[in-house]
Scaffold this motif. Sequence first.
Motif, short mmCIF file in Angstrom:
data_model
loop_
_atom_site.label_atom_id
_atom_site.label_comp_id
_atom_site.label_asym_id
_atom_site.label_seq_id
_atom_site.Cartn_x
_atom_site.Cartn_y
_atom_site.Cartn_z
N SER A 110 4.72 6.50 11.85
CA SER A 110 4.78 7.64 10.95
C SER A 110 6.19 8.22 11.03
CB SER A 110 3.75 8.71 11.35
OG SER A 110 4.07 9.23 12.63
N PHE A 111 6.43 9.24 10.22
CA PHE A 111 7.73 9.91 10.24
C PHE A 111 7.55 11.38 10.62
CE2 PHE A 111 8.67 6.30 7.55
CZ PHE A 111 9.96 5.97 7.91
N ASP A 112 8.50 11.88 11.35
CA ASP A 112 8.57 13.31 11.62
C ASP A 112 9.67 13.91 10.75
OD1 ASP A 112 6.55 13.50 13.39
OD2 ASP A 112 7.77 14.00 15.13
N TYR A 113 9.36 15.04 10.16
CA TYR A 113 10.36 15.76 9.36
C TYR A 113 11.32 16.47 10.31
CZ TYR A 113 12.06 19.30 6.03
OH TYR A 113 12.83 20.12 5.25
N TYR B 283 5.87 14.52 0.77
CA TYR B 283 6.35 15.85 0.42
C TYR B 283 7.23 16.37 1.54
CZ TYR B 283 2.57 15.85 -3.03
OH TYR B 283 1.75 15.55 -4.08
N LYS C 296 0.86 -1.19 0.00
CA LYS C 296 0.00 0.00 0.00
C LYS C 296 0.89 1.23 0.00
CE LYS C 296 -3.61 2.33 2.71
NZ LYS C 296 -3.98 3.15 1.56
N GLU C 297 0.70 2.06 -1.01
CA GLU C 297 1.51 3.29 -1.07
C GLU C 297 1.00 4.24 0.03
OE1 GLU C 297 3.47 6.27 -1.11
OE2 GLU C 297 1.65 6.98 -2.13
N PHE D 263 1.77 9.55 2.05
CA PHE D 263 0.96 10.62 2.66
C PHE D 263 0.74 10.32 4.13
CE2 PHE D 263 -0.39 12.20 -1.49
CZ PHE D 263 -0.63 13.54 -1.22
N GLU D 264 0.25 9.12 4.40
CA GLU D 264 -0.11 8.76 5.77
C GLU D 264 1.11 8.81 6.69
OE1 GLU D 264 -0.99 7.34 2.97
OE2 GLU D 264 -2.72 6.00 3.19
N TRP D 265 2.25 8.42 6.16
CA TRP D 265 3.46 8.36 6.99
C TRP D 265 4.21 9.69 7.01
CZ3 TRP D 265 6.13 3.95 9.30
CH2 TRP D 265 5.32 2.80 9.39
N GLY D 266 3.80 10.63 6.17
CA GLY D 266 4.40 11.96 6.21
C GLY D 266 5.70 12.12 5.45
#
Lengths: 557, 359
Positions: free
Chosen positions: A351-354, A306, A296-297, A300-303
């Motif tokens: 998820s990921f934090d930038y 972009y 599953k792409e 977006f959900e994982w941040g």
Amino acid sequence: MKWPVKWCLAAGGSWLLFSGWWLGARGQETEPRRPHFTDIASKSNFAYRTDNNFTGRKYFPQTMCGGVAAFDFDNDGRLDLFFTNGAKLPELQKTGPRFYNCLLRNRGDGSFEDVTAHAGLLGKDLGFSFGAAAGDYDNDGFEDLFVCNAGPNVLYHNNGDGTFTDVTARSGITKPKDVLSAAAAWFDYDNDGKLDLIVSNYTVWTPQTDKICAVDGREYYCHPKVYSGVAHRLYHNLGNGRFEDVTEASGFGAELGKGMGIAIADFNGDGYMDVFVANDTVRNFLFINQKNGTFKESAFEWGVAYDESGNAGSSMGADAKDYDNDGWPDIFYNNLRGQIWGLYRNMGGKSFDYVSGVSRVSRLSARNSGWSNGFVDYNNDGWKDLYSANGDVEHMPESREHDTMFENVDGKQFRDVSSSLGADFNHSGYQRGSAFVDLNNDGFMDLVVTSLDEKPRIMLNSADNGNHWLLVNTIGRRSNRDGIGAVLKLITASGRTLYNHVTTSVGFMSSSDKRVHFGLGAEKAIASVEIRWPSGIVQTIKKPRADQILTVTEPAR
Amino acid sequence: MKSIAVLFAILFLAPALWSQQPTGDVEGAIRTYREYLTAHPDSLEARSNLGAALSRSGRYAEAIAEYDLALSKSPDNPVLLLNLGLAYYKSGRPADAATRFERAVSLAPQFKDQVTLLLASCYNTLARYKDAIALLAPLENEKSADLAFDYLYGTALIGDGRNAAGAAVVDRVLSQGESPEALLLRGTLRLRAHEHEGALTDLQKAIALNGRLPGAHARLGELLVAMRETERARAAFEQELAVDPDEFTSNLNLGVLAKQDQDYAPARRYFASALKARPNDPGVRYQLALLDVATGNRDEARKSLEGLIAESPDFAEAHATLAAVYYRLDRRAEGDRERALAQRLIDRQEAAQTGAAPR
């Protein structure tokens, strides 16, 4: 294996560095002692230069030339080097030796022997070559090779006698007509013990459909937006040398990207490998393995689709490793000057934090155009640093750049230490491909970097800061023989915990040393190394000695 | 806010608008007016003069309060409206200034000539270039020798993307000599045309001639961003704010740079200043929403983004960010919807970009 002292001194000038360090130590507070890099390519006799056939006319693929793969093709314990090369344009053919790919055998004495022709890897029949990926897809104990091209891709089977055979036709690996493939990675997505293949594709391109972009009659390389995206392709290894294209069935076919680097890791800790693809000027992809043959792409959900401003940058190279030693693989991708390189911290597998800003990567990276990149603990202090091979897109004197190394400070911030790493590291050019590899088996990662229109740099790490290390060579039995996907957890005697995993896909167009590298800092003792194999087997090695290459074979159960 | 236009305009406006004001000791005059108004609170003339004196001493907020009080008693007084507009203009609130100028002229058309350049300057600051052109174009023949007029007209034309017409005005200005203003105008034109080297020469020369020329450091900053010289751009924007703390572009760009560094408090301050110059600017509001995302105020971000998208439905980045926010809020269906919308808009943009500029 240590290389001869005489040769190391000649290459590294380490006595001079030592003197400088000592004088500094008597004065005010000093920086930590850092290894430096020395280019030893000139000690070998080989003709390879990265040749993108730039003659004034600016064809789209010319910016991406010079993939690297570091792998031990002859199983002599010394890692060898493979380089890809361009082609005559608009013919899109390797019309002569200047465009041939190149295999260099590591002699073990600091020199390399060009064995390309004997190995059958010249690639005379190929078009413009980009990425290279090494992996033992048939589990016969010899590393095979996949090469991405404008024109057909090619799978080479390692015959085990120093030669390779083009087995593309019988492998079933095909792609839609005229698709330009930039990079590839081997991984076992269904944990069936056989390496599968993911190929990042960029666009549909031929010299005849190449677009011309110019301002006031001056041609420049077209912005990627003038080319349309395509699907990346997933090939399932069926065994017996056959692959099935499962792009559509797996969910990869639904997403159209402009693929550059690929990073492979188990981002959510479910025991199945996931795929991050850096896309050029369109959003990045994060394919989360659904454990049933589909992905599953979820970028977006994982941040990670972009950057923080909702913009798609020119994402180039990609790597996924755990830079803060919290047990979760993070993501690092680079891009062009004026943009911000992306560092994303994995937040517990959800998820990921930038974190480019708080880690100072934003300020450090804005001046560089990065291509291949990766996490690498160059100084063996136990913190993975950020490397990038840099050089702008256009062929202009002011767009030459040098590589950068952002040193990891306690897993929180980074500082630019490039200027401390020697003149060869700071070579100015149009850097493109890169691989991390311990060429002399001294436990310090060396660097191999290609630059447009130049010989590659083969840079030895001076390995002289006194830090300790461990290299782990995984041999799978139920799992794929390379052990790609195995997750390693090392606990030092003091209780410090370090993480890494087996993957060769690092950066852009490149394939790095598959052995898992741990820097231990000043610590000489290891309490344990735990390996979670792709098969699910968990193996623990108690108190292995530091400063060794530890070969670990997967237990039967 | 100061600009070349103001410097020119105030020269002829000030005598007309502030004629009632005593000369010499402004602070003394303020005290006198205040004392008088204590005894005669309904004196419009005194309150108007107090506002003018406060404006002259740079106390614009107090001046605005006095004018507002006076206007509450005489809402259709065009002189009061003009003076209030001027106070707003000088305090860096061009949107508020423009509405007062427009109303004053509608009530008293005889003021149009005096207000035109100020109003055009407001429109340029607000990026309402078409409104500025509509105001100035009919006067081109009459005012073509007026440097202030040409500067404002050229700025509007270039801002609106009418580079050929802008170039004609630039040539006209340059024919009178290489003034810093003329160089700034040509540098801006070259910046918009991606002629970076020429733009750099012009802008640096303009700054060398007048380091406090409003807008010059901001244009240089924009150019340096385009040239990917981020740190030099940062310095240029900071220099612009030393000249004009309310300058929009510098505040916006410094806010973006601070946000990139994850220095969120200064970023928010810069964006607030940018919004002061251009209230409701969607780009700045988007940046503020991103700050909310970054600082974990997801519900605030959601509300802001939903509002933004309602006003600007083709804002692809806002849709993409809203999708990510919905996902983080566990509102998957809405996330999927926004993601699809974002992708459709991005695809449409990409399809339209067949002749994209150099990367």
